[in-house]
Enzyme design. Structure first.
Site, mmCIF file in Angstrom:
data_model
loop_
_atom_site.group_PDB
_atom_site.id
_atom_site.type_symbol
_atom_site.label_atom_id
_atom_site.label_comp_id
_atom_site.label_asym_id
_atom_site.label_seq_id
_atom_site.Cartn_x
_atom_site.Cartn_y
_atom_site.Cartn_z
ATOM 1 C CG LEU A 107 -1.930 -1.192 1.211
ATOM 2 C CD1 LEU A 107 -2.742 -1.211 2.502
ATOM 3 C CD2 LEU A 107 -2.854 -1.150 0.003
ATOM 4 C CG HIS A 120 6.102 -2.386 5.879
ATOM 5 N ND1 HIS A 120 6.468 -1.345 5.063
ATOM 6 C CD2 HIS A 120 5.160 -3.073 5.190
ATOM 7 C CE1 HIS A 120 5.786 -1.403 3.930
ATOM 8 N NE2 HIS A 120 4.978 -2.448 3.974
HETATM 9 O O1 K1U Z 1 1.875 -3.977 3.825
HETATM 10 C C1 K1U Z 1 1.196 -3.579 2.896
HETATM 11 O O2 K1U Z 1 1.562 -2.634 2.241
HETATM 12 C C2 K1U Z 1 -0.103 -4.279 2.567
HETATM 13 C C3 K1U Z 1 0.039 -5.316 1.469
HETATM 14 C C4 K1U Z 1 0.302 -6.665 2.091
HETATM 15 C C5 K1U Z 1 0.813 -7.739 1.189
HETATM 16 C C6 K1U Z 1 0.165 -8.085 0.032
HETATM 17 C C7 K1U Z 1 0.656 -9.108 -0.768
HETATM 18 C C8 K1U Z 1 1.766 -9.788 -0.402
HETATM 19 C C9 K1U Z 1 2.434 -9.430 0.738
HETATM 20 C C10 K1U Z 1 1.939 -8.419 1.551
HETATM 21 C C11 K1U Z 1 -1.271 -5.321 0.683
HETATM 22 O O3 K1U Z 1 -2.296 -5.591 1.214
HETATM 23 S S1 K1U Z 1 -1.199 -4.910 -1.007
HETATM 24 C C12 K1U Z 1 -2.901 -5.098 -1.546
HETATM 25 C C13 K1U Z 1 -3.334 -6.517 -1.673
HETATM 26 O O4 K1U Z 1 -2.527 -7.418 -1.672
HETATM 27 C C14 K1U Z 1 -4.774 -6.830 -1.804
HETATM 28 C C15 K1U Z 1 -5.719 -5.838 -1.946
HETATM 29 C C16 K1U Z 1 -7.072 -6.169 -2.066
HETATM 30 C C17 K1U Z 1 -7.465 -7.477 -2.053
HETATM 31 C C18 K1U Z 1 -6.530 -8.470 -1.941
HETATM 32 C C19 K1U Z 1 -5.183 -8.145 -1.806
HETATM 33 ZN ZN ZN Z 2 3.837 -3.086 2.393
#
Ligand code: K1U
Ligand code: ZN
Length: 173
Positions: A99, A144
């Site tokens: 994000l 993070h």
């Molecule tokens: O930490 C972050 O920035 C959140 C990130 C977490 C993440 C996703 C994928 C692999 C590892 C870690 C997210 O949530 S990105 C968005 C996302 O993956 C998503 C959004 C909507 C529905 C399903 C997934």
């Molecule tokens: Zn992240």
């Protein structure tokens, strides 16, 4: 509860915060639970499946996640002062997003399984093992807390392209 602004890599001041190493919290109290409630609401709004406190400008060792499938009831998870106590030699590749690096996705290789310990929403100590998406997301969020972004696992060329892409999208918006 409140939706907080998510820090992003295209902003130099945000990036400086995202690069900070987060600190352990002294106790799970009502103030910390309010922060975790805000983080969860911010994550659902984004939407995302995980969020570290530093992504909303609070460099504390706090993570929220929800890996429930679409249509299933919410399953919020709270990790305070989390630690990885073991990681498998077996690796797993997953196309990650972040994000704080919106609209950028790329493959990252990480240990397939990890054992972790943390305090939950009630302040109780929990020890468990994670694998699959749970292990991927947890390790991404742990990064993070150490000031590491998933694009730091990519080549310099891919990392620079990712940041340029986010900057370009911001200018166009
Ligand atoms: O930490 C972050 O920035 C959140 C990130 C977490 C993440 C996703 C994928 C692999 C590892 C870690 C997210 O949530 S990105 C968005 C996302 O993956 C998503 C959004 C909507 C529905 C399903 C997934
Ligand atoms: Zn992240």
């Amino acid at each position: 509860m409140a939706i907080r602004r998510i820090l992003t890599v295209d902003n130099a001041a945000d990036l400086a915060v995202l690069k900070q190493v987060s600190k352990d919290v002294p106790a799970v109290d009502d103030g910390l639970r309010a922060l975790m409630d805000d983080m969860l609401e911010t994550m659902y709004d984004a939407p995302g499946i995980g969020l570290a406190a530093v992504q909303v400008g609070e460099p504390l060792n706090v993570i929220v996640m929800d890996l429930a499938r679409e249509g299933d009831p919410p399953a919020p998870l709270y990790f305070v002062n989390p630690k990885i106590t073991w990681a498998s030699e077996e690796l797993y590749v997953y196309e990650e997003g972040c994000l704080s690096v919106p609209e950028v996705y790329d493959e990252v290789e990480r240990p397939a399984k990890v054992k972790l310990t943390y305090l939950n929403y009630q302040g109780e100590t929990v020890e468990e093992e994670a694998e699959g998406l749970s292990a991927v997301c947890f390790q991404h969020e742990m990064d993070h807390l150490a000031g590491v972004l998933f694009i730091d696992h990519l080549s310099r060329l891919k990392r620079d392209r990712a940041i340029s892409k986010v900057k370009k999208a911001r200018r166009a918006a």
